[in-house]
Design a protein around this motif. Structure first.
Motif, PDB file in Angstrom:
ATOM      1  N   VAL A 697       0.842  -1.188   0.000  1.00 53.29           N
ATOM      2  CA  VAL A 697       0.000   0.000   0.000  1.00 53.29           C
ATOM      3  C   VAL A 697       0.880   1.241   0.000  1.00 53.29           C
ATOM      4  O   VAL A 697       1.943   1.278   0.632  1.00 53.29           O
ATOM      5  CB  VAL A 697      -0.955   0.028   1.202  1.00 53.29           C
ATOM      6  N   THR A 698       0.411   2.245  -0.748  1.00 55.78           N
ATOM      7  CA  THR A 698       1.091   3.545  -0.780  1.00 55.78           C
ATOM      8  C   THR A 698       0.145   4.572  -0.210  1.00 55.78           C
ATOM      9  O   THR A 698      -0.984   4.724  -0.693  1.00 55.78           O
ATOM     10  CB  THR A 698       1.477   3.931  -2.209  1.00 55.78           C
ATOM     11  N   ALA A 699       0.618   5.243   0.787  1.00 57.49           N
ATOM     12  CA  ALA A 699      -0.199   6.287   1.405  1.00 57.49           C
ATOM     13  C   ALA A 699       0.152   7.616   0.735  1.00 57.49           C
ATOM     14  O   ALA A 699       1.255   8.144   0.917  1.00 57.49           O
ATOM     15  CB  ALA A 699       0.051   6.336   2.900  1.00 57.49           C
ATOM     16  N   LEU A 700      -0.746   8.145  -0.079  1.00 59.88           N
ATOM     17  CA  LEU A 700      -0.515   9.389  -0.813  1.00 59.88           C
ATOM     18  C   LEU A 700      -0.771  10.583   0.088  1.00 59.88           C
ATOM     19  O   LEU A 700      -1.661  10.537   0.953  1.00 59.88           O
ATOM     20  CB  LEU A 700      -1.430   9.448  -2.028  1.00 59.88           C
ATOM     21  N   PRO A 701       0.010  11.697  -0.209  1.00 60.72           N
ATOM     22  CA  PRO A 701      -0.272  12.906   0.583  1.00 60.72           C
ATOM     23  C   PRO A 701      -1.595  13.513   0.139  1.00 60.72           C
ATOM     24  O   PRO A 701      -2.023  13.354  -0.999  1.00 60.72           O
ATOM     25  CB  PRO A 701       0.910  13.820   0.243  1.00 60.72           C
ATOM     26  N   ALA A 702      -2.165  14.241   1.001  1.00 59.16           N
ATOM     27  CA  ALA A 702      -3.428  14.905   0.674  1.00 59.16           C
ATOM     28  C   ALA A 702      -3.144  16.035  -0.337  1.00 59.16           C
ATOM     29  O   ALA A 702      -2.119  16.719  -0.272  1.00 59.16           O
ATOM     30  CB  ALA A 702      -4.046  15.499   1.934  1.00 59.16           C
ATOM     31  N   PRO A 703      -3.956  16.396  -1.387  1.00 54.10           N
ATOM     32  CA  PRO A 703      -3.746  17.468  -2.389  1.00 54.10           C
ATOM     33  C   PRO A 703      -3.736  18.850  -1.720  1.00 54.10           C
ATOM     34  O   PRO A 703      -4.424  19.053  -0.720  1.00 54.10           O
ATOM     35  CB  PRO A 703      -4.927  17.279  -3.337  1.00 54.10           C
ATOM     36  N   ALA A 704      -2.916  19.876  -2.386  1.00 53.64           N
ATOM     37  CA  ALA A 704      -2.833  21.251  -1.830  1.00 53.64           C
ATOM     38  C   ALA A 704      -4.166  21.957  -1.986  1.00 53.64           C
ATOM     39  O   ALA A 704      -4.839  21.827  -2.994  1.00 53.64           O
ATOM     40  CB  ALA A 704      -1.749  22.045  -2.558  1.00 53.64           C
ATOM     41  N   ALA A 705      -4.475  22.924  -1.063  1.00 52.55           N
ATOM     42  CA  ALA A 705      -5.745  23.659  -1.099  1.00 52.55           C
ATOM     43  C   ALA A 705      -5.664  24.820  -2.103  1.00 52.55           C
ATOM     44  O   ALA A 705      -4.658  25.500  -2.206  1.00 52.55           O
ATOM     45  CB  ALA A 705      -6.065  24.200   0.296  1.00 52.55           C
ATOM     46  N   THR A 706      -6.664  25.227  -2.925  1.00 53.58           N
ATOM     47  CA  THR A 706      -6.726  26.347  -3.904  1.00 53.58           C
ATOM     48  C   THR A 706      -7.072  27.631  -3.160  1.00 53.58           C
ATOM     49  O   THR A 706      -8.081  27.683  -2.461  1.00 53.58           O
ATOM     50  CB  THR A 706      -7.783  26.061  -4.979  1.00 53.58           C
ATOM     51  N   PRO A 707      -6.196  28.867  -3.386  1.00 54.96           N
ATOM     52  CA  PRO A 707      -6.486  30.113  -2.626  1.00 54.96           C
ATOM     53  C   PRO A 707      -7.758  30.801  -3.113  1.00 54.96           C
ATOM     54  O   PRO A 707      -8.088  30.747  -4.293  1.00 54.96           O
ATOM     55  CB  PRO A 707      -5.258  30.978  -2.911  1.00 54.96           C
TER      56      PRO A 707
END
Length: 732
Positions: A697-707
């Motif tokens: 299993v690969t734990a992906l980082p959560a995506p960056a938030a849009t300003p």
């Protein structure tokens, strides 16, 4: 030819002496007079066995036994008395709480009774007197209170014989080993008041059945003892007046190497009779006496040796013996359980002459030959235990019987010579009295119906209950109706009038009184199945097994088996094959059929269930690598399955990498996630071996938030102006 009916009995007797063998009917009787019951005790007799019969000083008959009613009347228990006119003495009403086995009448009319009882209630009394084994009654049946009875019990086992000596002293024999609390085995003498006579020194080593007195004051005892005062002597012994052993009485004197007395088989010697010449006749179970063959009835010389010229034979137990003088000859009456009598060679036990049918009672001549003029081939259906002869030629008998010469007589009867113009039918009650229709369409009576009457005339049969049974008119064979029914099958036997020849004289014989006998037919109800519980649980791995115990049908027809759960188990015959775990239910059936004359319907089905256990496995396919945002989940695919079909449970073996809820895997961090699949089993399946699979299993980082964009000054002015214009337009 038929005018001879007027001949006198004297003429008849003369002709009998001239003709040796004229009459021989199929009942097995030799020529002679048939003896049958007269009207004595024809009102019901004793309802259970009569063990002893004596006459008192006035000719009244006193009987003792195990009965509770006499002539159909209550209040006579253990002992009763008949008047000289044959009527029941209703003024003499005594009850005991158990058997009366012996009765002796004193010269003053008082009556001694002995047996198994512990309590006696006398005539007119409402309360019982405690007296174990022996008591004395006054002539009116009240209990004699002067008879010593301290302590309250007298013997610890039954009294079998009581004899009163001329001086009034009382000899008591039996099965006891203590008397009035004092050790005293099997034989004791009492003073006239019932206290023990300490001067009497007899010491037999076993039970005493009978006691008789000789004219010289000596005493003869019989029983199952093998020693008296340490001297070996079996079954019969003679005592001096003081009770010491008479050493001049030696049964094996002619052959000292032989057993000294009764030997070679059955015991005991039951009863004694003393002849006028002081020879002793005994009856019982002996097969040999002093190494000579003497079957049941033995006569001893005055020195105790067996009379080798006297060789009667009975084919079973003898219980009673008595003497009767007939025509100046002292004859011997024997009662017992036998059905055949005759003579035997004392050296070889070989038959001498032809055996003769005699049932329960027989008479022998003084020389030991069977008295053919006393024909009891019709006899009794059950044993005779007591014999009491009369001077007029009649004979009282007592015992266990319910039928005498086919006539209903219970426990007691008096036999009288049958008039030669009269015939009787010996049609006895069947034994057993209840027959099952399952035994077949026809019923064989036991004992078999006679083919001729006492006069040798044919007997014919008819059914009184055609709805239950029919009968072959000539053979008496009974056939049940089909299908059989439960009920009483009653058959009537008849013999028509005819003639018979007795002693060379021809007599016209009247028709016999019809005799009816009944047997209860038991036609079983619809059949049922009994199917016992089976061993449980069973294991598929153990393979086939047998139904055990098997089911049975009340009809005795075979039972068949089937499986009501074929996916769990199958059945072939009585063999069960387990298929998989579960509840195996077996059905037992009987489809109906015929047993003899009985047609049975199908039985109601009966089932038994047993648990079948099976092993199981888990199949857990390989899983694909998964990339999931940290904290996200993925579903196991394909999922694990158990061969049992039961649900699989998952657990994470790497809880730092992943966790499992149901079939959903939550990824906590990148790495190898190992999942274990389990099935823990249930009542029918065993625990499965766990199976695991590992997933990368690969734990992906959560995506960056849009300003979120902001408005400048110019944009705000423009927007304000626009809102103002829209508001102006609206007011227009």
């Amino acid at each position: 030819m038929h005018a001879v009916l007027t001949r006198t009995r004297q003429h008849k007797a003369i002709f009998k002496t001239l003709t040796a063998t004229v009459l021989a009917c199929s009942l097995g009787m030799a020529y002679g007079s048939v003896y049958a019951p007269d009207n004595f005790a024809s009102g019901g007799g004793t309802n259970f066995e009569t063990m002893v019969m004596v006459k008192d000083n006035t000719g009244r008959v006193v009987v003792g036994g195990a009965f509770t009613t006499v002539e159909g009347q209550s209040g006579y228990q253990g002992v009763a008395r008949f008047n000289a006119d044959d009527s029941l003495d209703t003024s003499f009403k005594v009850t005991t709480n158990s058997y009366v086995r012996t009765v002796a009448v004193q010269s003053d009319g008082k009556i001694l009774i002995g047996g198994d009882f512990n309590y006696v209630t006398g005539t007119g009394s409402a309360s019982a007197v405690t007296s174990s084994g022996i008591a004395r009654l006054n002539a009116d049946g009240t209990v004699d209170s002067t008879f010593h009875n301290v302590p309250l019990f007298k013997v610890n086992s039954p009294v079998r014989s009581i004899v009163v000596q001329p001086n009034g002293k009382i000899l008591v024999g039996g099965y006891f080993t203590s008397f009035d609390g004092v050790p005293r085995s099997y034989l004791v003498r009492l003073n006239t008041d019932g206290t023990q006579d300490g001067s009497f020194a007899a010491l037999p080593n076993n039970q005493v059945e009978d006691i008789k007195l000789l004219a010289d004051g000596k005493i003869v005892i019989a029983g199952s003892f093998t020693q008296v005062q340490g001297t070996s002597i079996r079954g019969v012994a003679r005592l001096n007046a003081d009770g010491t052993l008479d050493n001049t009485f030696v049964p094996n004197a002619n052959n000292p190497a032989a057993p000294n007395g009764s030997s070679g088989g059955l015991f005991p010697v039951y009863q004694i009779a003393i002849q006028a010449d002081n020879k002793i006749v005994v009856n019982g179970g002996p097969l040999k006496f002093a190494d000579e063959w003497h079957r049941g009835v033995v006569r001893l010389n005055t020195d105790g040796t067996p009379d080798s010229a006297f060789n009667p034979f009975i084919n079973d137990w003898g219980y009673a013996v008595a003497l009767q003088t007939v025509g100046g000859e002292e004859k011997i009456l024997a009662g017992g359980r036998f059905t055949v009598v005759g003579q035997r060679d004392i050296a070889t036990d070989a038959p001498v002459g032809t055996d003769i049918v005699r049932r329960g009672i027989a008479r022998f001549n003084a020389d030991g030959t069977v008295d053919a003029d006393f024909d009891t081939s019709n006899g009794t259906d059950l044993p005779v235990l007591a014999v009491l002869p009369n001077n007029d030629g009649t004979v009282y008998i007592g015992g266990q019987f319910t039928s005498v010469t086919g006539m209903v007589r219970r426990g007691i009867a008096r036999l009288k010579e049958l008039d030669p113009t009269t015939q009787i039918i010996n049609f006895v009650q069947p034994d057993p009295a209840v027959y099952s229709a399952m035994n077949g369409a026809t019923v064989a009576w036991t004992a078999a119906p006679p083919t001729t009457s006492s006069a040798g005339l044919p007997v014919t049969y008819s059914s009184v209950t055609m709805s239950v049974c029919t009968v072959n008119a000539s053979t008496g064979v009974v056939t049940l109706v089909s299908p059989a029914v439960t009920g009483l099958c009653t058959i009537e036997a008849n013999a028509a009038a005819g003639t018979q020849v007795v002693g060379g004289i021809t007599y016209d014989v009247s028709a016999a009184a019809p005799v009816q006998q009944s047997m209860q037919i038991d036609a079983p109800p619809d059949q049922s199945i009994t199917f016992p519980a089976q061993t449980t649980p069973r294991d598929v791995a153990g393979g086939t097994f047998s139904i055990d115990p098997l089911a049975t049908a009340s009809s005795t027809l075979p039972v068949t088996y089937s499986s009501l759960t074929p996916s769990i188990c199958t059945v072939s015959g009585t063999t069960v094959t387990p298929v998989t775990g579960g509840l195996c239910t077996i059905a037992a059936d009987q489809a109906g059929g015929t047993v003899g004359a009985v047609a049975f319907n199908a039985a109601a089905q009966v089932t038994q269930s047993m648990v079948v256990q099976s092993a199981q496995t888990v199949n857990f396919p390989a899983q694909s690598a998964q990339s999931v945002v940290t904290g996200g989940s993925f579903a196991l695919s394909p999922e694990a399955t158990a061969t049992s079909g039961l649900a699989v449970i998952y657990t994470s073996l790497t809880p730092g990498v992943c966790t499992v809820t149901g079939s959903s895997v939550k990824v906590l961090t990148s790495g190898t996630c190992t999942i274990e699949a389990n099935q823990f089993g249930n009542e029918y399946f065993t625990l499965a071996a766990p199976v695991s699979q590992s997933v990368s299993v690969t734990a992906l980082p959560a995506p960056a938030a849009t300003p979120v964009p902001t408005l400048g000054v110019w944009a705000l002015a423009t927007l304000t102006g626009l809102f103002g214009f829209m508001g102006y337009r609206r007011r227009l």
